[in-house]
Motif scaffolding. Structure first.
Motif, short mmCIF file in Angstrom:
data_model
loop_
_atom_site.label_atom_id
_atom_site.label_comp_id
_atom_site.label_asym_id
_atom_site.label_seq_id
_atom_site.Cartn_x
_atom_site.Cartn_y
_atom_site.Cartn_z
N SER A 140 16.30 -32.34 -27.91
CA SER A 140 17.31 -33.35 -27.69
C SER A 140 18.47 -32.58 -27.14
O SER A 140 19.04 -33.13 -26.11
CB SER A 140 17.71 -34.07 -28.89
OG SER A 140 16.33 -34.66 -29.39
N SER A 141 18.87 -31.48 -27.59
CA SER A 141 20.05 -30.83 -27.26
C SER A 141 19.86 -30.08 -25.83
O SER A 141 20.78 -30.40 -24.83
CB SER A 141 20.60 -29.78 -28.13
OG SER A 141 19.56 -28.96 -28.34
N GLU A 142 18.79 -29.81 -25.68
CA GLU A 142 18.36 -29.28 -24.14
C GLU A 142 18.30 -30.00 -23.19
O GLU A 142 18.82 -30.02 -22.20
CB GLU A 142 17.09 -28.47 -24.24
CG GLU A 142 17.16 -27.17 -25.18
CD GLU A 142 15.78 -26.24 -25.36
OE1 GLU A 142 15.79 -25.32 -25.73
OE2 GLU A 142 14.75 -27.15 -25.09
N LEU A 143 17.75 -31.64 -23.49
CA LEU A 143 17.67 -32.48 -22.65
C LEU A 143 19.11 -33.02 -22.34
O LEU A 143 19.31 -33.23 -21.10
CB LEU A 143 16.74 -33.64 -23.20
CG LEU A 143 16.45 -34.71 -22.23
CD1 LEU A 143 15.54 -34.31 -21.08
CD2 LEU A 143 15.65 -35.80 -23.21
N LEU A 144 19.76 -33.18 -23.26
CA LEU A 144 21.35 -33.50 -23.03
C LEU A 144 21.88 -32.45 -21.96
O LEU A 144 22.83 -33.01 -21.00
CB LEU A 144 22.05 -33.63 -24.41
CG LEU A 144 23.60 -34.14 -24.31
CD1 LEU A 144 23.52 -35.27 -23.57
CD2 LEU A 144 23.98 -34.08 -25.57
N GLU A 145 21.83 -31.25 -22.45
CA GLU A 145 22.30 -30.22 -21.55
C GLU A 145 21.91 -30.41 -20.00
O GLU A 145 22.71 -30.12 -19.19
CB GLU A 145 22.06 -28.78 -21.94
CG GLU A 145 22.70 -27.64 -21.22
CD GLU A 145 24.24 -27.77 -21.24
OE1 GLU A 145 24.76 -26.99 -20.27
OE2 GLU A 145 24.83 -28.09 -22.36
#
Length: 341
Positions: A207-212
């Protein structure tokens, strides 16, 4: 949208009208005709929907109805939908080079070219000559005829391809043709990075990588709004690559030398909204570059009170010029490019 849908392999081009047609056909039958016409902003007395928007593929199983058998409404709804046929191997301009070479010249175009050659009488410059108006009219007519002929050949080749593609697949007898991903070459770095993010995303993103990635995509979209491409981009030869990659400048000669080529535009070379290929673009002749400068930049520079040279080497010195001729003198003396007086 038309070009993109054809390059994506659609048999028929998907234009903005297709979305209006889709919305109108969904409302047709599910809402009254008055509501449908109001939604589409159609005048009921002209029957615009029935004449231009109604689906040409009738969603009724006539054969089974005649045989008194159950109709296959779901199958018909799918078959009557727009964009049914799609082949990723197809593109808008998919005519092979060998086919173009075998195409005979168009007699009408050749006759127009012969007339133009006769009127020019071996002269390159036609300005001020007796036949200038007719020669320019012939040039425009020849370009229009050639564009029409090219478009017609492309359309006929695509129609023949989609008509025979199923037969070719059956005759292949199970031997699948190896599909090679089309090469995508983007010379604007922001666009290349955005394409990489949108098209080649890993499957195991957290989720954090997708947000980035979303943040990076938004930043690239904003940066891309500040870049622009000019009409001459189609004449810049770019080497095709297998994957979408960001072009990294390898160490080499200075791309923006102080002494320019006399066929380069002294104003475009400092325009940071253009790509490097467009900034360093060389016209076929100095006269063509002169026409470009006079048409695109001379009037704009003439109305500026504080004129400066935007060449990367001159920006650091913050040189200012009093008038346009002062700027042209600087360009000729420092950059080696002579402009029209």
């Amino acid at each position: 949208m038309e070009r993109q849908s054809l390059d994506a392999g659609e048999e028929r081009a998907i234009e903005p009208k297709a979305w209006r047609r889709g919305a109108a056909n969904v409302a047709n039958g599910n809402a009254s005709d008055a509501v449908r016409d109001q939604m589409m902003r159609h005048d009921p007395k002209w029957a615009t929907f029935n004449s231009a928007y109604i689906n040409e593929n009738v969603g009724f199983h006539l054969q089974n109805a005649f045989l008194d058998e159950p109709t296959e409404d779901s199958l018909l709804a799918m078959l009557s939908h727009i964009g049914l046929m799609r082949d990723p191997r197809a593109s808008k301009n998919m005519v092979p080079d060998e086919v173009w070479e075998l195409m005979p010249p168009d007699p009408e175009i050749e006759a127009l070219k012969a007339e133009r050659v006769e009127l020019k009488g071996g002269q390159f410059r036609i300005k001020g000559t007796e036949n200038e108006e007719r020669i320019r009219a012939l040039t425009k007519l020849i370009a229009a005829k050639e564009a029409q002929r090219k478009k017609k050949i492309q359309q006929e080749y695509r129609a023949n391809y989609f008509h025979n593609r199923p037969t070719w697949d059956i005759e292949a007898d199970g031997e699948e043709e190896e599909f090679v991903e089309p090469a995508i070459d983007l010379h604007i770095p922001e666009r290349a990075q955005l394409a990489e993010i949108l098209c080649n995303q890993p499957d195991d993103l957290s989720s954090s990588e997708l947000l980035e990635l979303r943040i990076q995509a938004a930043e690239l979209m904003v940066a891309l709004c500040g870049r622009r491409e000019t009409a001459k981009r189609n004449r810049i030869r770019r080497r095709a690559q297998a994957d979408v990659t960001v072009k990294e400048e390898s160490p080499g000669p200075d791309p923006f030398p102080l002494l320019m080529d006399r066929k380069q535009c002294p104003h475009c070379i400092g325009d940071e909204t253009l790509s490097q290929e467009e900034r360093t673009f060389k016209y076929c002749r100095p006269a063509v570059m002169y026409d470009h400068f006079d048409r695109k930049h001379a009037q704009q520079l003439g109305g500026v009170k504080q004129m400066s040279c935007n060449h990367p080497k001159c920006k650091e010195e913050a040189l200012e010029f009093k008038h346009l001729n002062h700027f042209k003198n600087h360009v000729e003396r420092v950059h080696g490019v002579k402009l029209r007086a």
